[in-house]
Design an enzyme around this catalytic site. Sequence first.
Site, mmCIF file in Angstrom:
data_model
loop_
_atom_site.group_PDB
_atom_site.id
_atom_site.type_symbol
_atom_site.label_atom_id
_atom_site.label_comp_id
_atom_site.label_asym_id
_atom_site.label_seq_id
_atom_site.Cartn_x
_atom_site.Cartn_y
_atom_site.Cartn_z
ATOM 1 N N ARG A 9 0.880 -1.182 0.000
ATOM 2 C CA ARG A 9 0.000 0.000 0.000
ATOM 3 C C ARG A 9 0.909 1.221 0.000
ATOM 4 O O ARG A 9 1.605 1.485 0.987
ATOM 5 C CB ARG A 9 -0.894 -0.014 1.248
ATOM 6 C CG ARG A 9 -1.877 1.162 1.366
ATOM 7 C CD ARG A 9 -2.652 1.019 2.668
ATOM 8 N NE ARG A 9 -3.568 2.114 2.913
ATOM 9 C CZ ARG A 9 -4.873 2.103 2.630
ATOM 10 N NH1 ARG A 9 -5.388 1.031 2.063
ATOM 11 N NH2 ARG A 9 -5.641 3.139 2.916
ATOM 12 N N HIS A 68 -7.072 1.444 -6.943
ATOM 13 C CA HIS A 68 -7.356 0.649 -5.739
ATOM 14 C C HIS A 68 -8.051 -0.638 -6.174
ATOM 15 O O HIS A 68 -9.223 -0.879 -5.882
ATOM 16 C CB HIS A 68 -8.246 1.444 -4.787
ATOM 17 C CG HIS A 68 -8.250 0.945 -3.386
ATOM 18 N ND1 HIS A 68 -7.580 -0.193 -2.982
ATOM 19 C CD2 HIS A 68 -8.858 1.430 -2.265
ATOM 20 C CE1 HIS A 68 -7.772 -0.387 -1.698
ATOM 21 N NE2 HIS A 68 -8.543 0.586 -1.230
ATOM 22 N N GLN A 119 -9.965 -3.135 -3.705
ATOM 23 C CA GLN A 119 -11.268 -2.649 -3.264
ATOM 24 C C GLN A 119 -12.340 -2.978 -4.289
ATOM 25 O O GLN A 119 -13.451 -3.376 -3.942
ATOM 26 C CB GLN A 119 -11.221 -1.141 -3.036
ATOM 27 C CG GLN A 119 -12.554 -0.532 -2.607
ATOM 28 C CD GLN A 119 -12.988 -1.012 -1.238
ATOM 29 O OE1 GLN A 119 -12.248 -0.866 -0.269
ATOM 30 N NE2 GLN A 119 -14.183 -1.588 -1.140
ATOM 31 N N ASP A 168 -16.704 8.050 -2.537
ATOM 32 C CA ASP A 168 -15.490 7.959 -1.728
ATOM 33 C C ASP A 168 -15.328 9.298 -1.020
ATOM 34 O O ASP A 168 -15.957 10.295 -1.402
ATOM 35 C CB ASP A 168 -14.288 7.657 -2.629
ATOM 36 C CG ASP A 168 -12.992 7.454 -1.857
ATOM 37 O OD1 ASP A 168 -13.060 7.094 -0.655
ATOM 38 O OD2 ASP A 168 -11.914 7.647 -2.436
ATOM 39 N N CYS A 224 -16.208 2.813 0.061
ATOM 40 C CA CYS A 224 -15.046 1.998 0.422
ATOM 41 C C CYS A 224 -14.571 2.243 1.852
ATOM 42 O O CYS A 224 -13.781 1.455 2.377
ATOM 43 C CB CYS A 224 -13.910 2.228 -0.565
ATOM 44 S SG CYS A 224 -13.271 3.914 -0.597
ATOM 45 N N ARG A 284 -13.679 -7.472 1.425
ATOM 46 C CA ARG A 284 -12.250 -7.275 1.183
ATOM 47 C C ARG A 284 -11.492 -8.553 1.558
ATOM 48 O O ARG A 284 -10.565 -8.970 0.853
ATOM 49 C CB ARG A 284 -11.730 -6.095 2.010
ATOM 50 C CG ARG A 284 -12.169 -4.717 1.546
ATOM 51 C CD ARG A 284 -11.543 -4.326 0.232
ATOM 52 N NE ARG A 284 -10.094 -4.288 0.304
ATOM 53 C CZ ARG A 284 -9.378 -3.267 0.769
ATOM 54 N NH1 ARG A 284 -9.993 -2.166 1.207
ATOM 55 N NH2 ARG A 284 -8.059 -3.300 0.773
#
Length: 345
Positions: free
Chosen positions: A105, A132, A135, A228, A268, A296
């Site tokens: 990450r 991402h 996700q 988001d 998310c 996830r």
Amino acid sequence: MTRHFLLDTDLSPAEQAEVLALAAALKKEPYSRSTFAGSGAGRQTVAVIFDKTSTRTRVSFATGIADLGGAPLIIGAGDSQLGHKESIADTAKVLERMVAGIVWRTYAQAGLEEMAAHSSVPVINALSDDYHPCQLLADLLTIQEHKGTLAGLTMTYLGDAANNMANSYLLAGVTAGMHVRVAGPQGYLPDTAVVAAAKTRAAETGGSVLITTDAAAACAGADVLATDTWVSMGQEDEKAARLELFKDYALDDDALEKAAPDAIVLHCLPAYRGYEISASAIDGPQSVVWDEAENRLHAQKALLVWLVEQSAREAATGAPAPAVATEAAAAGAEASGPAARAPAQ
């Protein structure tokens, strides 16, 4: 050939369907695979590197690796020489001799690409400034659970449309054959190269792409609404300006009224109620946000298994291997088959 997952289109449409089908199977039987249990010599280790803080990514990968019989090695931003005293390439060459996979990450997508270029074990993008993709696997799994299919559905993303989530919604959504709409203010729309890549993939799958500044048009008849945060890490000084800029792109009751009556809501997380999403939307009956967060775990477990096994198959044959026709994959392919709907307009 070692398979990596650095952006959403690293999986073909058939491969994406296979990973999602495996995720659904692992959700039903969480301990049915032991990919990292080793061959009598103990557990294999997977390096999980964090340059940014994390809740869901850290917990889901650590839990998933353990569920698969492995040992997650969590490496924080200040815990290694990576990017400071040691190059990414040298770090990759060291890690590949000690671990079965690398999850990272980070900030720059270029760093992930460099890591993968020098690694003989799978490298996974756990979030970058550009994409991402993990996700989105969780999001697609969630949509498939609640809608029974992916292809032909219309998915709308609202808000900061120039960020990593918007990019991944475009690429992953059209890979699944969905009609993806992205709405944000002028100057905060997806990069043209990402849009072009999404349109190319959509031409293969029957999906479609709409980029617009008209939030109402983007929401009209949509099956899925997603958003988001408007203020990401490092943007705190811009908070007041960004809240004003994006206020017409909130996922709220007005947006839900314009969408299909049975539309579902995604976020998310972390979420900021009253800003990008209303409390009534995220906590209401159309929200599937908590399923999305749980997924996830299941999606990433499936991805880890698939990358390791596919890499081994391709190494054995010396060429990319076709998707494996398992019973679970066949079920997933059927659920995500030819588009059954025209895009909602």
